[in-house]
Design an enzyme around this catalytic site. Structure first.
Site, short mmCIF file in Angstrom:
data_model
loop_
_atom_site.label_atom_id
_atom_site.label_comp_id
_atom_site.label_asym_id
_atom_site.label_seq_id
_atom_site.Cartn_x
_atom_site.Cartn_y
_atom_site.Cartn_z
CD GLN A 56 34.85 53.15 -21.54
OE1 GLN A 56 35.26 52.78 -20.36
NE2 GLN A 56 35.72 52.45 -22.85
CG HIS A 57 30.19 60.10 -20.05
ND1 HIS A 57 31.33 60.60 -19.28
CD2 HIS A 57 30.56 59.80 -20.99
CE1 HIS A 57 31.41 61.45 -20.81
NE2 HIS A 57 30.95 60.95 -21.91
CB CYS A 58 30.32 55.11 -14.67
SG CYS A 58 31.52 55.75 -13.43
CB ALA A 59 27.66 54.66 -19.72
CD GLU A 60 33.08 48.18 -21.90
OE1 GLU A 60 33.17 47.53 -22.99
OE2 GLU A 60 31.84 47.25 -20.83
#
Length: 100
Positions: A56-60
């Site tokens: 999720q690349h810290c981008a939920e």
């Protein structure tokens, strides 16, 4: 130039979707392939010596917006080459053949 080249090469892969194609964006290519889990794709690419990030690349909220659980992400820098982009595209094709 490398970003445009990477997007062109990856776009030729059946079922591959690139996320985030705004003009002037940074040199990151986020993508998924239909029917292939991004973590599985990333694991195979890793075994082939190709580094991508997955998840999720810290981008939920972005994942929710696109309706996905995660993505693969290739980050390009000044030291990357077209040959490395070609290896990425070839690796994705190989992984997709294995996983579908």
């Amino acid at each position: 130039e490398l970003l445009r080249y990477a997007e062109a090469q990856l776009s030729e892969i059946e079922g591959l979707r690139i996320y985030g194609t705004a003009p002037g964006k940074c040199s990151i290519v986020s993508f998924n392939v239909a029917g292939v889990h991004p973590l599985d794709l990333g694991m195979i690419l890793d075994k082939l010596g190709i580094a991508v990030r997955t998840g999720q690349h810290c981008a939920e909220p972005v994942m929710t917006h696109f309706g996905v659980k995660g993505m693969c992400r290739a980050s390009l820098a000044l030291y990357n080459t077209r040959a490395e982009i070609d290896a990425l595209a070839a690796g994705v094709r190989r992984a997709v053949r294995m996983l579908r």
